[in-house]
Write a protein that holds these residues in place. Structure first.
Motif, PDB file in Angstrom:
ATOM      1  N   LEU A 107     -16.295  -4.770  -1.178  1.00 62.12           N
ATOM      2  CA  LEU A 107     -15.454  -3.585  -1.382  1.00 62.12           C
ATOM      3  C   LEU A 107     -14.355  -3.839  -2.407  1.00 62.12           C
ATOM      4  O   LEU A 107     -13.733  -2.884  -2.887  1.00 62.12           O
ATOM      5  CB  LEU A 107     -14.855  -3.135  -0.058  1.00 62.12           C
ATOM      6  N   LEU A 110     -15.214  -2.058  -5.573  1.00 65.27           N
ATOM      7  CA  LEU A 110     -15.340  -0.602  -5.509  1.00 65.27           C
ATOM      8  C   LEU A 110     -13.986   0.015  -5.215  1.00 65.27           C
ATOM      9  O   LEU A 110     -13.706   0.406  -4.087  1.00 65.27           O
ATOM     10  CB  LEU A 110     -16.346  -0.220  -4.423  1.00 65.27           C
ATOM     11  N   ASP A 111     -13.134   0.120  -6.225  1.00 61.04           N
ATOM     12  CA  ASP A 111     -11.789   0.636  -5.944  1.00 61.04           C
ATOM     13  C   ASP A 111     -11.830   2.097  -5.495  1.00 61.04           C
ATOM     14  O   ASP A 111     -10.907   2.558  -4.831  1.00 61.04           O
ATOM     15  CB  ASP A 111     -10.853   0.452  -7.126  1.00 61.04           C
ATOM     16  N   LYS A 112     -12.902   2.804  -5.773  1.00 54.76           N
ATOM     17  CA  LYS A 112     -12.958   4.213  -5.392  1.00 54.76           C
ATOM     18  C   LYS A 112     -13.114   4.420  -3.890  1.00 54.76           C
ATOM     19  O   LYS A 112     -12.878   5.522  -3.386  1.00 54.76           O
ATOM     20  CB  LYS A 112     -14.084   4.918  -6.149  1.00 54.76           C
ATOM     21  N   VAL A 113     -13.525   3.400  -3.157  1.00 55.13           N
ATOM     22  CA  VAL A 113     -13.673   3.567  -1.710  1.00 55.13           C
ATOM     23  C   VAL A 113     -12.344   3.405  -0.985  1.00 55.13           C
ATOM     24  O   VAL A 113     -12.257   3.666   0.209  1.00 55.13           O
ATOM     25  CB  VAL A 113     -14.705   2.578  -1.125  1.00 55.13           C
TER      26      VAL A 113
END
Length: 127
Positions: A107, A110-113
């Motif tokens: 994770l 995936l900075d968008k999560v």
């Protein structure tokens, strides 16, 4: 959920800093927390993240063995202890949170999560 990072500053190579991030959420153990950073001219990248329940932590290879993430759920604070700082650690550091106690190293890519973000604190390491 609101986050506010602090503790950045100007230090010399080899020195240490501890970043803090206060989180407004009162059930903090239900959230995973993370630190990201963005250097000038570069994309934001994950530094470290920590699970809400058992406190499992994950690190980017570039900071492993130098940085340590921790959290105090009772005080709603996230920390990042940074040791042996190098000029390449210079960046704006952001704390982030996402609902769900479990996290993993993937994770960090995936900075968008990560739904909630603090405003960032500048860390500058002089060589």
């Amino acid at each position: 959920v609101q986050l506010q990072a602090s503790g950045g500053g100007l230090v010399q190579t080899g020195n240490s800093l501890r970043l803090s991030c206060t989180v407004s959420e009162t059930t903090l153990d239900h959230y995973s927390l993370a630190w990201f950073r963005q250097a000038p001219g570069k994309k934001r990248g994950g530094v470290s993240c920590i699970s809400g329940g058992d406190g499992s932590s994950y690190y980017a290879e570039s900071v492993k063995d130098r940085f340590a993430i921790s959290r105090d759920n009772a005080r709603n604070i996230l920390f990042l202890q940074m040791n042996d700082l190098k000029p390449e650690d210079t960046a704006v550091y952001y704390c982030a949170a996402r609902a769900g106690a479990r996290t993993n190293g993937g994770l960090l890519l995936l900075d968008k999560v990560w739904a909630f973000w603090g405003q960032g604190t500048q860390v500058t390491v002089s060589g």
